[in-house]
Design an enzyme around this catalytic site. Structure first.
Site, PDB file in Angstrom:
ATOM      1  N   ASP A  91       0.863  -1.172   0.000  1.00 15.08           N
ATOM      2  CA  ASP A  91       0.000   0.000   0.000  1.00 15.08           C
ATOM      3  C   ASP A  91       0.911   1.237   0.000  1.00 15.08           C
ATOM      4  O   ASP A  91       2.134   1.118   0.004  1.00 15.08           O
ATOM      5  CB  ASP A  91      -0.975  -0.045   1.178  1.00 15.08           C
ATOM      6  CG  ASP A  91      -0.290   0.090   2.528  1.00 15.08           C
ATOM      7  OD1 ASP A  91       0.934   0.332   2.571  1.00 15.08           O
ATOM      8  OD2 ASP A  91      -0.974  -0.058   3.554  1.00 15.08           O
ATOM      9  N   ASP A 274      -8.070  -7.388   0.260  1.00 12.24           N
ATOM     10  CA  ASP A 274      -7.169  -7.603   1.402  1.00 12.24           C
ATOM     11  C   ASP A 274      -7.897  -7.176   2.649  1.00 12.24           C
ATOM     12  O   ASP A 274      -8.779  -6.299   2.592  1.00 12.24           O
ATOM     13  CB  ASP A 274      -5.886  -6.771   1.288  1.00 12.24           C
ATOM     14  CG  ASP A 274      -6.109  -5.346   1.765  1.00 12.24           C
ATOM     15  OD1 ASP A 274      -6.675  -4.536   0.999  1.00 12.24           O
ATOM     16  OD2 ASP A 274      -5.771  -5.043   2.923  1.00 12.24           O
ATOM     17  N   CYS A 312     -12.968 -29.325   6.477  1.00 13.81           N
ATOM     18  CA  CYS A 312     -11.861 -28.417   6.137  1.00 13.81           C
ATOM     19  C   CYS A 312     -10.563 -29.213   6.032  1.00 13.81           C
ATOM     20  O   CYS A 312     -10.284 -30.076   6.857  1.00 13.81           O
ATOM     21  CB  CYS A 312     -11.748 -27.319   7.191  1.00 13.81           C
ATOM     22  SG  CYS A 312     -10.341 -26.219   6.941  1.00 13.81           S
ATOM     23  N   CYS A 314      -7.454 -27.887   6.147  1.00 17.04           N
ATOM     24  CA  CYS A 314      -6.283 -27.169   6.648  1.00 17.04           C
ATOM     25  C   CYS A 314      -5.560 -28.007   7.705  1.00 17.04           C
ATOM     26  O   CYS A 314      -6.127 -28.938   8.278  1.00 17.04           O
ATOM     27  CB  CYS A 314      -6.673 -25.797   7.208  1.00 17.04           C
ATOM     28  SG  CYS A 314      -7.271 -25.790   8.907  1.00 17.04           S
ATOM     29  N   CYS A 317      -7.424 -28.199  11.096  1.00 19.65           N
ATOM     30  CA  CYS A 317      -8.598 -29.075  11.134  1.00 19.65           C
ATOM     31  C   CYS A 317      -8.236 -30.542  10.934  1.00 19.65           C
ATOM     32  O   CYS A 317      -8.930 -31.421  11.424  1.00 19.65           O
ATOM     33  CB  CYS A 317      -9.634 -28.619  10.102  1.00 19.65           C
ATOM     34  SG  CYS A 317     -10.490 -27.115  10.617  1.00 19.65           S
ATOM     35  N   HIS A 343      -6.035 -21.726  10.052  1.00 23.16           N
ATOM     36  CA  HIS A 343      -7.407 -22.046   9.647  1.00 23.16           C
ATOM     37  C   HIS A 343      -8.092 -20.865   8.964  1.00 23.16           C
ATOM     38  O   HIS A 343      -8.690 -21.015   7.898  1.00 23.16           O
ATOM     39  CB  HIS A 343      -8.252 -22.517  10.832  1.00 23.16           C
ATOM     40  CG  HIS A 343      -9.688 -22.678  10.440  1.00 23.16           C
ATOM     41  ND1 HIS A 343     -10.148 -23.776   9.744  1.00 23.16           N
ATOM     42  CD2 HIS A 343     -10.763 -21.846  10.562  1.00 23.16           C
ATOM     43  CE1 HIS A 343     -11.428 -23.623   9.471  1.00 23.16           C
ATOM     44  NE2 HIS A 343     -11.826 -22.464   9.960  1.00 23.16           N
TER      45      HIS A 343
END
Lengths: 377, 377
Positions: A91, A274, A312, A314, A317, A343
């Site tokens: 930014d 974002d 999930c 991930c 999980c 997660h």
């Protein structure tokens, strides 16, 4: 900048595309995890690669103050400094200095502000912001702008937007000159995005788009939303502004948002997002699921052997129960922040992946309807 | 318990061996990272596997209070609860309740104490400690003992050691009875180690060893050292006590220590060590190198592009500079704790690996001399 549109949804404005930059390709619509101080909080680059983060956002204001862009430049740029070899968008620092409130003073020249770290006096201007971002060597730089507060009068926002457009032109000139003068740049293939301002006034938003297009940028961001206005007003602005943007350039909705915002933003043709929400919420024990948010410290999870989300994929999980995550959070363990962040970021990145797939398969509208029905904000 | 001695050093008492437990093999001499609250602070199991941690230490006191051993038992034990499938050794809680000072009261029956979390009243006894450790399902349980303070009179320590030996017998009985009664245990192949006490009095240490051997344990620990006594006195006690222990059982020096302590302990025939030093120091920005400790926040590292140790193969050293680690530490980023902990634990585990290799190649004495010359404490 190479931006290729790969698929368009028939019933919404959603599109799936591919951005090609020096540090790699990015499939859109995409969510960019925020790495404020040269790190996505609690994540090693290895973990970010594992959850398939394609591009990060770096904060110019923070890195300028600490450790300083000259230091990062001497390391060959932010990629090398933080050990991340995929694309980075920085930014401009504009929003952060704007957020300093009483600590900053805005003039046509730029913004003079006091560091939130040590109170030292600094000035950021369009030229300075580009210089700092060139030192960081990001793949995408953002124009330095003023973010008008909400609410604000038409007169105030007109003046503010006019100034931001003049600043956008100065950013473009600074960017072009560096290329023309063949100054040794960390990343000679940096791209520059303009930022649409204009508060909650459609006429000003339209004028801002026109002026940015006249200058010409590699991509176009919509700034000044999600600054305290009601959610319907944000989407009203987005609905009016997004279609005005050039079709063949990437569109970036800054600082947004919730999972629902991403789905609805994508439906309006937004390509990039974002937000600190997934990472910050993770550290506060607030976890995203397809049904909404879960507060992991609640007593109901004390002996809950299930993962956050049964389906999930991930790391968190696949390996840990809600009860264990609750224990870690209550015990103030660092691992709580780590596992929760994995997660939440996976949830956001996986959501974008599902959005892209739905667009490619021309069933995004149906996907959106189901998501809006199942996800309770 | 299967403990095989694989090699013995010719010039010192050092030996290299292999412990076989339900959850896997452990090569000794070994350092056990400390996972107080069901996590090694800042480390996922995945990262611990990657740095080849072979066995962790879990704290019975902390886990008993939060989340409670019944809860962990209902998850199938600590391994499943925390997602760690290699061996775990649990302490007895004795040292932690002893460390509570005014909050605890010791009697022949056990120790009554107030929780450091909420002030609630609890009692740990030999039987209760074994019950808790059975609920946790560790591979190695430790006897509940009293750790005498330093300094303490011969009379005080005699009484304290006598009580600890009675408690050791009660732990053995509790352990045997659970097996005899065929109570459904989380881990039916748990082992039990006795702990030598006796303060800084060689006669009491010798008597403690005799009494533990008469009871008979799977392994023998030396407790009550590194409690504030001068370092030479600790090694004096160790030199006198270690050789009295049975040759064919593992020997564990509890709560020790610095890298030099590990090398010198191994030279006296110690097989197992644990200490919070590598993990705690990491979070405080103190990093281990073969020359000694490095304080990463120092200004000299501001623009230092080198890794912590040029020849270190850990993830941190392979990817990040001292300047980046300094930036993360000063910025109070979670990633500082993560990357520093990876390095420090790798340093400790790699040191143990080099010790084992030196013993196997019968050049441990030479290794020790060089290490003592190069490493400045």
């Amino acid at each position: 900048m190479s931006f290729e549109i790969l698929a368009k949804d028939a019933r919404t404005l959603a599109r799936a595309g591919k951005l090609t930059m020096t540090h790699g390709e990015v499939l859109t619509p995409i969510f960019m995890p925020v790495g404020t101080q040269g790190t996505v909080k609690g994540m090693t680059p290895e973990v970010l690669y594992a959850i398939d983060a394609q591009i990060l956002l770096g904060n110019t204001y923070h890195l300028y103050l600490r450790p300083g862009h000259e230091l990062i430049q001497s390391f060959g740029g932010l990629h090398r400094f933080m050990g991340w070899d995929r694309p980075i968008l920085t930014d401009s620092g504009g929003f952060q200095v704007y957020s300093l409130g009483d600590l900053r003073k805005i003039s046509e020249e730029g913004v003079t502000f006091r560091s939130h770290l040590d109170g030292s006096l600094h000035t950021l201007s369009p030229e300075k912001s580009i210089e700092v971002q060139q030192g960081l060597g990001s793949d995408v730089m953002m124009c330095f702008d003023e973010c008008a507060p909400y609410p604000a009068s038409h007169e105030y926002v007109t003046h503010s937007m006019d100034m931001s457009m003049l600043w956008a032109e100065r950013c473009k000139i600074a960017h072009e000159q560096a290329k023309e003068r063949k100054i040794a740049l960390i990343n000679p293939a940096q791209h520059l995005f303009g930022i649409v301002q204009g508060g909650m006034y459609p006429d000003l938003r339209a004028r801002s788009v026109e002026r940015l297009q006249a200058i010409g940028f590699d991509g176009y961001a919509i700034g000044g939303l999600s600054v305290g206005e009601p959610k319907p007003l944000m989407f009203e602005m987005l609905e009016q502004t997004a279609p005005l943007l050039p079709e063949n350039a990437p569109r970036y909705l800054m600082g947004v948002g919730t999972p629902l915002d991403l789905v609805r933003g994508a439906a309006l043709g937004i390509d990039m997002f974002d937000c600190v929400m997934p990472t910050r919420n993770a550290r506060n024990g607030s976890l995203f699921t397809k049904q909404g948010k879960m507060t992991i410290k609640q007593a109901q999870y004390r002996d809950d052997q299930r993962p956050i989300e049964p389906d999930c994929q991930c790391y968190t999980c696949r390996n840990f129960s809600r009860a264990y995550l609750r224990h870690l959070f209550i015990s103030k363990e660092i691992l709580a922040s780590i596992l929760n962040t994995i997660h939440n970021l996976y949830f956001y990145l996986d959501l974008m992946s599902r959005i892209r797939k739905a667009i490619a398969e021309n069933r995004f509208d149906e996907f959106k309807v189901r998501f809006e029905r199942e996800y309770v904000e």
